[in-house]
Design a protein around this motif. Structure first.
Motif, mmCIF file in Angstrom:
data_model
loop_
_atom_site.group_PDB
_atom_site.id
_atom_site.type_symbol
_atom_site.label_atom_id
_atom_site.label_comp_id
_atom_site.label_asym_id
_atom_site.label_seq_id
_atom_site.Cartn_x
_atom_site.Cartn_y
_atom_site.Cartn_z
ATOM 1 N N VAL A 62 42.183 53.253 71.585
ATOM 2 C CA VAL A 62 42.615 53.080 70.051
ATOM 3 C C VAL A 62 44.189 53.040 70.116
ATOM 4 O O VAL A 62 44.842 53.911 70.382
ATOM 5 C CB VAL A 62 41.996 54.404 69.199
ATOM 6 N N PRO A 63 44.612 51.907 69.411
ATOM 7 C CA PRO A 63 46.248 51.947 69.382
ATOM 8 C C PRO A 63 46.629 52.869 68.112
ATOM 9 O O PRO A 63 46.138 53.151 67.277
ATOM 10 C CB PRO A 63 46.552 50.546 68.930
ATOM 11 N N VAL A 64 47.778 53.539 68.523
ATOM 12 C CA VAL A 64 48.580 54.684 67.777
ATOM 13 C C VAL A 64 49.979 54.280 67.992
ATOM 14 O O VAL A 64 50.575 54.236 68.825
ATOM 15 C CB VAL A 64 48.314 56.029 68.036
ATOM 16 N N TYR A 65 50.267 54.037 66.627
ATOM 17 C CA TYR A 65 51.674 53.626 66.507
ATOM 18 C C TYR A 65 52.341 54.112 65.184
ATOM 19 O O TYR A 65 51.549 54.584 64.097
ATOM 20 C CB TYR A 65 51.834 52.048 66.197
ATOM 21 N N ARG A 66 53.784 54.417 65.132
ATOM 22 C CA ARG A 66 54.223 54.967 63.924
ATOM 23 C C ARG A 66 54.425 53.481 63.054
ATOM 24 O O ARG A 66 54.300 52.396 63.532
ATOM 25 C CB ARG A 66 55.917 55.243 63.991
ATOM 26 N N GLU A 67 54.231 53.688 61.708
ATOM 27 C CA GLU A 67 54.119 52.826 60.653
ATOM 28 C C GLU A 67 55.207 51.504 61.056
ATOM 29 O O GLU A 67 54.963 50.564 60.882
ATOM 30 C CB GLU A 67 54.169 53.006 59.161
ATOM 31 N N GLU A 68 56.561 51.987 60.963
ATOM 32 C CA GLU A 68 57.614 50.972 61.257
ATOM 33 C C GLU A 68 57.299 50.259 62.589
ATOM 34 O O GLU A 68 57.881 48.872 62.608
ATOM 35 C CB GLU A 68 58.942 51.582 61.042
ATOM 36 N N ILE A 69 56.874 50.796 63.726
ATOM 37 C CA ILE A 69 56.617 50.197 64.912
ATOM 38 C C ILE A 69 55.587 49.142 64.778
ATOM 39 O O ILE A 69 55.549 47.806 65.068
ATOM 40 C CB ILE A 69 56.342 51.198 66.104
ATOM 41 N N TRP A 70 54.455 49.515 64.038
ATOM 42 C CA TRP A 70 53.306 48.708 63.764
ATOM 43 C C TRP A 70 53.845 47.442 63.171
ATOM 44 O O TRP A 70 53.456 46.298 63.265
ATOM 45 C CB TRP A 70 52.242 49.514 62.908
ATOM 46 N N ALA A 71 54.672 47.707 61.936
ATOM 47 C CA ALA A 71 55.131 46.574 61.090
ATOM 48 C C ALA A 71 56.006 45.623 61.969
ATOM 49 O O ALA A 71 55.816 44.303 61.919
ATOM 50 C CB ALA A 71 55.912 46.876 60.019
ATOM 51 N N ALA A 72 56.902 46.165 63.054
ATOM 52 C CA ALA A 72 57.516 45.318 63.710
ATOM 53 C C ALA A 72 56.960 44.314 64.784
ATOM 54 O O ALA A 72 56.987 43.272 64.975
ATOM 55 C CB ALA A 72 58.655 46.019 64.535
ATOM 56 N N VAL A 73 55.805 45.167 65.464
ATOM 57 C CA VAL A 73 54.941 44.564 66.354
ATOM 58 C C VAL A 73 54.072 43.351 65.315
ATOM 59 O O VAL A 73 54.087 42.302 66.045
ATOM 60 C CB VAL A 73 53.945 45.398 66.753
ATOM 61 N N LYS A 74 53.560 43.678 64.398
ATOM 62 C CA LYS A 74 53.061 42.550 63.579
ATOM 63 C C LYS A 74 53.919 41.282 63.307
ATOM 64 O O LYS A 74 53.528 40.135 63.377
ATOM 65 C CB LYS A 74 52.298 43.218 62.401
ATOM 66 N N GLU A 75 55.075 41.574 62.737
ATOM 67 C CA GLU A 75 56.237 40.558 62.586
ATOM 68 C C GLU A 75 56.419 39.820 63.889
ATOM 69 O O GLU A 75 56.483 38.625 63.704
ATOM 70 C CB GLU A 75 57.271 41.218 61.962
ATOM 71 N N GLU A 76 56.648 40.539 64.913
ATOM 72 C CA GLU A 76 57.072 39.650 66.200
ATOM 73 C C GLU A 76 55.897 38.817 66.649
ATOM 74 O O GLU A 76 55.958 37.701 67.135
ATOM 75 C CB GLU A 76 57.199 40.775 67.248
#
Length: 80
Positions: A40-54
């Motif tokens: 289960v991936p666990v990320y802070r919201e801002e990191i998750w958004a950056a990963v999705k954008e990348e």
């Protein structure tokens, strides 16, 4: 959205496998601990958004425009 009140030391269960514990409350800051399976991936919201954008940016790259010395990954063979 479910909104609940928890005090330090109290926990929230997400299904059978994920436990969220309130560790500390200090002013406007809350420290939480998360116990989850490695699958289960666990990320802070801002990191998750950056990963999705990348990921979106990488998916939109035209590999035919890359120089010959740039390796291509994700199942695609090098053009060398």
């Amino acid at each position: 959205m479910l909104i609940i009140t928890r005090r330090p030391g109290e926990k929230i269960m997400l299904g059978d496998d994920v436990v969220i514990e309130v560790m500390e409350v200090s002013g406007n800051s809350v420290r939480i601990g998360i116990a989850a399976p490695r699958s289960v991936p666990v990320y802070r919201e801002e990191i998750w958004a950056a990963v999705k954008e990348e990921n979106a940016a990488a998916a939109s790259v035209d590999v035919t425009q890359l120089p010959d010395d740039v390796p291509v990954v994700a199942g695609k063979a090098n053009r060398r």
